[in-house]
Design an enzyme around this catalytic site. Structure first.
Site, PDB file in Angstrom:
ATOM      1  N   ARG A 114       0.864  -1.201   0.000  1.00  0.00           N
ATOM      2  CA  ARG A 114       0.000   0.000   0.000  1.00  0.00           C
ATOM      3  C   ARG A 114       0.893   1.241   0.000  1.00  0.00           C
ATOM      4  NH1 ARG A 114      -3.430   0.273   5.277  1.00  0.00           N
ATOM      5  NH2 ARG A 114      -4.215  -1.673   4.405  1.00  0.00           N
TER       6      ARG A 114
ATOM      7  N   HIS B 155       1.935  -2.322   5.662  1.00  0.00           N
ATOM      8  CA  HIS B 155       1.611  -2.572   4.242  1.00  0.00           C
ATOM      9  C   HIS B 155       2.559  -1.822   3.308  1.00  0.00           C
ATOM     10  CE1 HIS B 155      -2.148  -4.866   4.258  1.00  0.00           C
ATOM     11  NE2 HIS B 155      -2.453  -4.227   5.377  1.00  0.00           N
TER      12      HIS B 155
ATOM     13  N   ASP C 151      -3.445  -8.604   3.290  1.00  0.00           N
ATOM     14  CA  ASP C 151      -4.790  -8.789   3.851  1.00  0.00           C
ATOM     15  C   ASP C 151      -5.468  -9.837   2.988  1.00  0.00           C
ATOM     16  OD1 ASP C 151      -4.370  -6.694   5.632  1.00  0.00           O
ATOM     17  OD2 ASP C 151      -5.353  -5.216   4.348  1.00  0.00           O
TER      18      ASP C 151
ATOM     19  N   GLU D  50      -7.048  -7.356  13.460  1.00  0.00           N
ATOM     20  CA  GLU D  50      -7.642  -7.745  12.170  1.00  0.00           C
ATOM     21  C   GLU D  50      -7.279  -9.195  11.842  1.00  0.00           C
ATOM     22  OE1 GLU D  50      -5.992  -4.979   9.301  1.00  0.00           O
ATOM     23  OE2 GLU D  50      -7.173  -3.327  10.080  1.00  0.00           O
TER      24      GLU D  50
ATOM     25  N   HIS E  15      -5.047  -9.786   8.445  1.00  0.00           N
ATOM     26  CA  HIS E  15      -3.805  -9.026   8.211  1.00  0.00           C
ATOM     27  C   HIS E  15      -2.584  -9.783   8.740  1.00  0.00           C
ATOM     28  CE1 HIS E  15      -1.607  -4.952   8.531  1.00  0.00           C
ATOM     29  NE2 HIS E  15      -0.851  -5.771   9.268  1.00  0.00           N
TER      30      HIS E  15
HETATM   31  C1  LIG Z   1      -6.817   0.471   7.286  1.00  0.00           C
HETATM   32  C2  LIG Z   1      -6.718  -0.961   7.729  1.00  0.00           C
HETATM   33  N1  LIG Z   1      -7.132  -1.827   6.690  1.00  0.00           N
HETATM   34  C3  LIG Z   1      -5.313  -1.315   8.116  1.00  0.00           C
HETATM   35  O1  LIG Z   1      -4.607  -1.852   7.293  1.00  0.00           O
HETATM   36  N2  LIG Z   1      -4.911  -1.047   9.354  1.00  0.00           N
HETATM   37  C4  LIG Z   1      -3.608  -1.420   9.824  1.00  0.00           C
HETATM   38  C5  LIG Z   1      -3.436  -0.945  11.241  1.00  0.00           C
HETATM   39  C6  LIG Z   1      -2.510  -0.890   8.943  1.00  0.00           C
HETATM   40  O2  LIG Z   1      -2.651   0.152   8.297  1.00  0.00           O
HETATM   41  O3  LIG Z   1      -1.433  -1.508   8.922  1.00  0.00           O
HETATM   42 ZN   LIG Z   2      -3.801  -5.073   6.618  1.00  0.00          ZN
END
Ligand SMILES: C[C@@H](N)C(=O)N[C@H](C)C(=O)O
Ligand SMILES: [Zn+2]
Length: 204
Positions: A69, A113, A120, A179, A182
């Protein structure tokens, strides 16, 4: 090239790249997502290959919602924080205010990310083509998304989460305690680098 197109490397992986759509917690395509693809380091791809083949032997396919990301996406999240907009609240954070999400690290400014070795994902039953029932869905921000949460979940939902967790933890990943979807590679190759290249189908 440091970031590979994961589906090009592992063709039977499924994708639903939510941040390249308007169906996410903000309700807009997120900055930095040009194509609906998942990118990651070669080390991430290597371990996902192992997990994919174990999952296939168990009758499952992997489905990725997000992997690498860009920092520009995190900056988009931070800009959104200071707006009045909460049009996706009823779906993604019905129990919390927007500010609570940031104060409690559901959304952060510097994410694993962005280092390219976090993913994810969920499991899909290859016979039915349906996602396994995990009791909550991607980016549902709430206690029920914590991987070890039990209240209000059925035995099957808890088992499904554990199946994914064991696949990931037994094969080189560490979890995030808020999560169930993740996971970050334990020996990530760029632990201090937050990349800011775009998500594009030819990698980056
Ligand atoms: C925004 C959410 N999907 C997420 O990824 N949260 C964790 C904490 C991150 O950004 O690593
Ligand atoms: Zn994630």
């Amino acid at each position: 090239m440091k970031l590979l197109n994961i589906q090009k490397e592992i063709p039977d992986i499924l994708l639903d790249i939510r941040y390249c759509t308007t169906y996410n917690f903000i309700g807009e395509i997120i900055d930095g997502y040009i194509d609906p693809v998942a990118l990651g380091t070669k080390e991430l791809v290597k371990q996902l290959k192992v997990i994919n083949s174990k999952a296939r032997q168990m009758g499952y396919r992997l489905k990725i919602w997000d992997a690498y990301r860009p920092q520009s996406a995190l900056d988009h999240f931070m800009t959104w924080k200071d707006t009045e907009d909460d049009k996706m609240k009823s779906i993604f954070y019905p129990k919390y205010s927007k500010s609570y999400l940031f104060e409690n690290d559901f959304i952060i400014e510097k994410s694993a990310h962005t280092r390219g070795s976090t993913v994810d994902l969920t499991l899909v039953d290859e016979k039915t083509g349906k996602e396994l029932d995990m009791g909550s869905y991607f980016d549902y921000f709430g206690d029920i998304s914590s991987p070890l949460h039990k209240d209000g979940l059925t035995t099957i939902q808890i088992q499904n989460r554990m199946t994914l967790r064991h696949l990931m933890l037994d094969n080189g990943f560490i979890p995030l305690e808020s999560e169930w979807w993740h996971y970050t590679l334990k020996d990530e190759p760029y632990p201090d680098t937050y990349f800011n290249v775009e998500v594009k189908s030819d990698g980056n």
